[in-house]
Write an enzyme that holds these catalytic residues in place. Structure first.
Site, PDB file in Angstrom:
ATOM      1  N   PHE A   1      -6.035  14.552  26.502  1.00  0.00           N
ATOM      2  CA  PHE A   1      -5.258  15.490  27.313  1.00  0.00           C
ATOM      3  C   PHE A   1      -4.474  14.815  28.430  1.00  0.00           C
ATOM      4  CE2 PHE A   1      -9.196  17.512  25.834  1.00  0.00           C
ATOM      5  CZ  PHE A   1      -8.630  18.436  24.963  1.00  0.00           C
ATOM      6  N   GLY A   2      -4.715  13.539  28.692  1.00  0.00           N
ATOM      7  CA  GLY A   2      -4.029  12.871  29.785  1.00  0.00           C
ATOM      8  C   GLY A   2      -4.759  11.599  30.149  1.00  0.00           C
ATOM      9  N   ALA A   3      -4.246  10.916  31.169  1.00  0.00           N
ATOM     10  CA  ALA A   3      -4.841   9.635  31.552  1.00  0.00           C
ATOM     11  C   ALA A   3      -5.985   9.841  32.548  1.00  0.00           C
ATOM     12  CB  ALA A   3      -3.774   8.751  32.170  1.00  0.00           C
TER      13      ALA A   3
ATOM     14  N   GLY B   1      -7.253   9.896  27.659  1.00  0.00           N
ATOM     15  CA  GLY B   1      -7.946  10.953  26.924  1.00  0.00           C
ATOM     16  C   GLY B   1      -6.951  11.666  26.033  1.00  0.00           C
TER      17      GLY B   1
ATOM     18  N   ARG C   1     -19.910   8.453  22.992  1.00  0.00           N
ATOM     19  CA  ARG C   1     -18.637   8.201  23.702  1.00  0.00           C
ATOM     20  C   ARG C   1     -18.465   9.160  24.885  1.00  0.00           C
ATOM     21  NH1 ARG C   1     -17.647  10.540  18.918  1.00  0.00           N
ATOM     22  NH2 ARG C   1     -17.031  12.733  19.025  1.00  0.00           N
ATOM     23  N   ASN C   2     -19.170  10.304  24.832  1.00  0.00           N
ATOM     24  CA  ASN C   2     -19.079  11.290  25.919  1.00  0.00           C
ATOM     25  C   ASN C   2     -20.270  11.229  26.870  1.00  0.00           C
ATOM     26  OD1 ASN C   2     -16.594  12.327  25.232  1.00  0.00           O
ATOM     27  ND2 ASN C   2     -17.446  13.775  23.766  1.00  0.00           N
TER      28      ASN C   2
ATOM     29  N   ASP D   1     -17.679  15.565  29.915  1.00  0.00           N
ATOM     30  CA  ASP D   1     -16.864  16.488  29.111  1.00  0.00           C
ATOM     31  C   ASP D   1     -17.615  17.752  28.725  1.00  0.00           C
ATOM     32  OD1 ASP D   1     -14.617  15.056  29.324  1.00  0.00           O
ATOM     33  OD2 ASP D   1     -14.691  14.126  27.366  1.00  0.00           O
TER      34      ASP D   1
END
Length: 459
Positions: free
Chosen positions: A202-204, A200, A312-313, A326
């Site tokens: 912000f991170g994995a 993402g 995608r979300n 999300d």
């Protein structure tokens, strides 16, 4: 106490010697009420991790509370920002071995200072930031301050003493204590981390297993981002709906880990692109549309704006249910936005222009998401640059219906794309229209389509 089915509870004690028909659980376990029981003072409940069902004594459990959305809620209550050395010494009085705080270095901008009280003195350790890592002694390296404090609370390393008591910044509340108190803090030792299933912004994101349940784990290592996500997570604890990806809890270990239910079939865009028309029929597309609409209707009822609704979300569960994800990034207010990061093709004209986000701007995005669904995951506004999209949409341009799209579905898209927000329908109205559309598709095609989607998943 009169708890409705679906209420989540936290066990206040162990029930290891369960009588016949009773549920086995340990202190701190999360249980979901399934039904009221004929036995006074008892409920039928399901264990959130073992999934076993049985009776529980209502006096042995407390309701799992939502976290209060509180700006004082901090993952780093010991972080005092930019204060001088003498001010830090003043805050660490009266002297106490292992009393500590972290401040921003005034002399070396970008670095931090760990201040520790020991033997009636205060020691200042410069924390150097290099190669995206933090270090005090060039021997131990840390991802972030949370990771560093966790380490030195267990081992003194190069310090004069281990860290014992954090000196909290005024007004800060420990997120760890609040999460623990409300039952949302999970235990890192019970998590088995599996493969990386996505990166993402912000991170994995990893696949994992928590006490026998398959989960998705979003890891956030940057302090500032983790702190921002803490507020979003507080929002997620308030929300429960079959069409929203469910938050299971949070783990604090070298940063923040957000643990949610695992959606085995990935996001809606890839789901549709990899299967196509031969597997997923119009009835299944309408079902996905309805799933998302119901999730959004629930967010609307909670006065939450998603701001980034797109295929995608949306994630697909093992039994082919679409769920909005999300939404924790949803904002209760709509002030701060980073214009550079706005998903132009999905964002309503008034949100692009004047940063006016509302349920009605979510409705616009939902119209684009419907187009994605009926175009089997194609990118909206094909072959147009973002600049063209902005200008043309503002001037009244709207996308044509995707190939073979039912006229009713396209009519709904166009309602979502009314230039004036007040003319767009709310999600409850959209749900009624979709239900009418779905009732037009024959029951056999609807069932067949669902079955095809299920089998297509495993091929």
């Amino acid at each position: 106490m009169n708890w409705a089915p679906g209420t989540q509870c936290v066990a206040k004690c162990d029930n290891r010697k369960a009588k016949p028909g009773e549920l086995l659980y340990h202190k701190g376990d999360i249980l979901t009420i399934v039904d009221t029981s004929t036995r006074k003072g008892f409920y039928a409940a399901r264990h959130n991790t073992t999934e076993e069902e049985g009776l529980i004594n209502s006096s042995n459990v407390r309701e799992r509370e939502a976290l209060r959305v509180d700006p004082g809620l901090s993952l780093m209550p010991w972080f005092h920002g930019k204060i001088s050395g003498p001010t830090a010494v003043g805050k660490l009085q009266p002297p106490q071995d292992g009393l500590f705080l972290v401040r921003e270095s005034i002399r070396h901008p970008g670095d931090y200072v760990l201040c520790v009280s020991f033997s009636k003195e205060v020691f200042h350790y410069r924390v150097i930031y290099q190669d995206n890592k933090l270090t005090i002694d060039n021997q131990q390296y840390f991802y972030n301050l949370i990771d560093m404090i966790e380490f030195y609370s267990k081992t003194k390393g190069s310090l004069v003493t281990t860290l014992v008591t954090p000196r909290k910044k005024q007004g800060a509340k420990s997120a760890e204590q609040e999460l623990s108190k409300t039952g949302w803090l999970l235990d890192i030792t019970k998590l088995i981390l599996g493969e990386n299933i996505g990166e993402g912004e912000f991170g994995a994101v990893y696949r994992g297993e928590y006490m026998g349940q398959m989960v998705a784990v979003k890891t956030i290592k940057c302090d500032v981002t983790a702190q921002a996500f803490m507020q979003e997570t507080a929002v997620m604890t308030k929300l429960q709906h079959k069409n929203l990806v469910r938050l299971l809890g949070v783990i604090l270990h070298k940063g923040l880990h957000i643990v949610t239910e695992l959606m085995t079939k990935g996001n809606l865009v890839n789901f549709l692109r990899t299967r196509g028309r031969s597997v997923v029929g119009p009835a299944q597309l309408l079902r996905f549309s309805l799933d998302v609409c119901e999730g959004m209707e629930y967010l609307e009822s909670k006065k939450l704006v998603h701001r980034d609704l797109a295929a995608r979300n949306v994630l697909i569960s093992d039994d082919s249910v679409a769920k909005v994800s999300d939404f924790g990034l949803a904002k209760m207010d709509s002030k701060e936005t980073d214009k550079a990061k706005l998903p132009v093709k999905w964002t309503a004209p008034e949100a692009l222009k004047k940063e006016k986000f509302s349920t009605k701007s979510d409705v616009w995005s939902y119209g684009v998401l419907l187009w994605e669904i009926f175009a089997y995951g194609r990118q909206p506004y094909p072959k147009m640059s973002l600049k063209e999209v902005k200008e043309k949409v503002e001037a009244g341009y709207r996308m044509e219906a995707p190939e073979d799209c039912p006229p009713g579905a396209y009519a709904i898209m166009k309602l979502c794309w009314e230039q004036e927000p007040r003319k767009r329908p709310g999600f409850s109205k959209l749900r009624e229209k979709l239900e009418q559309e779905l009732s037009k598709t024959s029951p056999s095609s609807a069932a067949g389509s669902q079955e095809a989607a299920k089998t297509g998943l495993r091929s």
